[in-house]
Design an enzyme around this catalytic site. Structure first.
Site, PDB file in Angstrom:
ATOM      1  N   HIS A   1     -23.777 -24.862 -25.580  1.00 26.94           N
ATOM      2  CA  HIS A   1     -24.948 -25.989 -25.819  1.00 26.94           C
ATOM      3  C   HIS A   1     -25.897 -26.131 -26.789  1.00 26.94           C
ATOM      4  CE1 HIS A   1     -28.604 -27.713 -23.474  1.00 26.94           C
ATOM      5  NE2 HIS A   1     -29.076 -27.496 -24.106  1.00 26.94           N
TER       6      HIS A   1
ATOM      7  N   ARG B   1     -42.012 -32.981 -15.711  1.00 29.43           N
ATOM      8  CA  ARG B   1     -42.244 -33.082 -17.899  1.00 29.43           C
ATOM      9  C   ARG B   1     -42.170 -34.135 -18.541  1.00 29.43           C
ATOM     10  NH1 ARG B   1     -38.878 -28.629 -19.136  1.00 29.43           N
ATOM     11  NH2 ARG B   1     -39.750 -28.597 -21.032  1.00 29.43           N
TER      12      ARG B   1
ATOM     13  N   SER C   1     -35.237 -24.037 -18.653  1.00 27.72           N
ATOM     14  CA  SER C   1     -34.549 -25.361 -18.243  1.00 27.72           C
ATOM     15  C   SER C   1     -33.016 -25.201 -18.582  1.00 27.72           C
ATOM     16  CB  SER C   1     -35.109 -26.591 -18.797  1.00 27.72           C
ATOM     17  OG  SER C   1     -34.036 -27.888 -18.523  1.00 27.72           O
TER      18      SER C   1
ATOM     19  N   LYS D   1     -29.127 -24.024 -16.653  1.00 26.46           N
ATOM     20  CA  LYS D   1     -28.258 -24.983 -15.921  1.00 26.46           C
ATOM     21  C   LYS D   1     -26.914 -24.053 -16.374  1.00 26.46           C
ATOM     22  CE  LYS D   1     -30.731 -28.215 -17.851  1.00 26.46           C
ATOM     23  NZ  LYS D   1     -31.366 -29.189 -18.385  1.00 26.46           N
TER      24      LYS D   1
HETATM   25  N1  URA Z   1     -33.388 -30.285 -22.290  1.00 27.78           N
HETATM   26  C1  URA Z   1     -33.397 -29.833 -21.281  1.00 27.78           C
HETATM   27  O1  URA Z   1     -32.117 -28.876 -20.659  1.00 27.78           O
HETATM   28  N2  URA Z   1     -34.882 -28.948 -21.078  1.00 27.78           N
HETATM   29  C2  URA Z   1     -35.822 -29.124 -21.525  1.00 27.78           C
HETATM   30  O2  URA Z   1     -36.406 -28.825 -21.355  1.00 27.78           O
HETATM   31  C3  URA Z   1     -35.304 -29.747 -22.834  1.00 27.78           C
HETATM   32  C4  URA Z   1     -34.634 -30.308 -23.486  1.00 27.78           C
END
Ligand code: URA
Length: 412
Positions: A80, A166, A181, A185
């Protein structure tokens, strides 16, 4: 329950696992509204979340949707990036690691603000599909060794709602909320190990090394609480990582790098570092030499083609890609050193120019620190609507060489 949770967080208390679970469930079923959720998010920005709260929030978010699972004998890694400009690392590292025999399942996002999105880049290859059914995605990982697909709407719906809220209420910058967050994922994507590339600098969402390092540590710690192996690299994003900025133009740079053509040293080091960390997490001995071997032998390039073909694209389509012919050169107006490059401005410009012309964008010819003479080529803007003036304004020239910046500030 929600009013009490907001009050407690406002006063700086840590919320327990059951409260986070109930909060996200109630937000998803409409019992908790956006006003209450925004108030809680703002309290989190001010008071912070400890690691166990970040993990509890992550768990609650994962539970809001579907998840993938791979059998343990099929060890799968994912990576990521927190978002950058000219960040072609996924395009290179995914097939490179797969060519070394380690399965890679990469769920990616689209462009956000000035930063590029791997999905938008891949979609410039004629015929290539990035929306894959979950079973087709996992079957491709098993058969080909790698796949890159768009995040399914079915994964972590709570993050989609919460992220939008947000963004709307200026409550994105909280390390705990960002970590929950991101990790939610990744966990829902099913891989056993994650490498996080946390970008840091003027063109990153994290400007300062201390904060980026804290985010990197939190990402690793929360992932480990889910039984995942994890590492993070805090890497510089104060100038474009590679030479190309746009969508198709970045695919061309990744293609040429994988084919063994001359690559910029900074992007080469960035790709090799992430690939090496991914291989190390999978237990490959001498991971850097293994990665270099797969690059040199052409195996990584062939794996890239295999992945593209499995997703509907073709070798011919990839190899036919050319940067658009409409070129506007940008030259140095005087002698000096490149003291800074405004990668945010270049990211926005290239995003505009590559919208209608997928192989339009920007090629950077000089990096920060380069000594230039009047008339030297700094960059080329490509596209019918591209503006050399806009690119020229992003290059700062001065009389003294700037201090050198490392590519990686920390590895966790
Ligand atoms: N990228 C994400 O996936 N979530 C966040 O909160 C900030 C950056």
């Amino acid at each position: 329950m929600m009013r009490r949770a907001i009050e407690r967080k406002r006063e700086g208390d840590a919320l327990d696992d059951a409260t986070w679970e109930a909060t996200i469930a109630a937000y998803m079923d409409g019992t908790v509204d956006d006003a209450q959720m925004a108030a809680l998010a703002m309290a989190c920005v001010w008071r912070g979340l400890d690691r166990s709260e970040a993990a509890a929030l992550t768990r609650a978010m994962v539970a809001s949707g579907a998840s993938l699972q791979y059998p343990r004998e099929l060890f799968v890694v994912d990576k990521h990036s927190s978002g950058g400009v000219s960040d072609i690392v996924s395009l290179v590292a995914v097939p490179l690691v797969a060519a070394c025999g380690v399965k890679v399942a990469k769920l990616s996002g689209r462009a956000l603000g000035h930063t590029g999105g791997t999905i938008d880049k891949l979609e410039t290859i004629a015929g290539l599909r990035t929306t894959l059914a979950m079973d087709a995605f996992t079957a491709q990982v098993e058969r080909v060794g790698c796949a890159i697909a768009a995040q399914s709407e079915a994964f972590v719906p709570a993050d989609k709602r919460l992220y939008r809220l947000r963004d709307h209420t200026a409550t994105v910058p909280s390390i705990g909320l960002i970590a929950a967050s991101i990790v939610s994922k990744k966990v829902a994507g099913g891989a056993h190990a994650f490498v996080f590339d946390v970008k840091c600098g003027t063109a990153a969402f994290m400007r300062d090394v201390r904060q980026a390092t804290e985010l990197a540590q939190t990402l690793v710690a929360v992932s480990q609480q889910f039984g995942r192996r994890a590492r993070a690299v805090v890497s510089d994003m104060s100038e474009p990582l590679g030479r190309s900025i746009g969508t198709g133009i970045e695919v061309i740079e990744a293609r040429d790098f994988l084919r063994g053509e001359d690559a910029d040293a900074r992007v080469r080091d960035g790709c090799l570092q992430i690939a090496t960390e991914m291989l190390a997490l999978a237990g490959v001995s001498d991971p850097r030499a293994t990665a270099l071997g797969a690059l040199r032998s052409g195996a990584a390039y062939e794996k890239f083609i295999e992945m593209i073909e499995a997703q509907g694209g073709s070798r011919a389509a990839l190899e036919a890609m050319r940067v658009t012919a409409r070129a506007h050169e940008v030259k140095a107006s005087h002698d000096g050193f490149v003291t800074a490059i405004d990668a945010v401005a270049l990211g926005h410009a290239a995003r505009e120019w590559s919208t209608n012309e997928p192989t339009g964008g920007i090629r950077v010819a000089m990096r920060v620190g380069a000594r230039v003479a009047k008339g030297d080529l700094l960059a080329v803007a490509y596209g019918a609507h591209a503006s050399a003036k806009r690119v020229a304004e992003a290059f700062m020239l001065g009389g003294e060489a700037p201090a050198a910046r490392p590519l990686a500030y920390a590895t966790i």
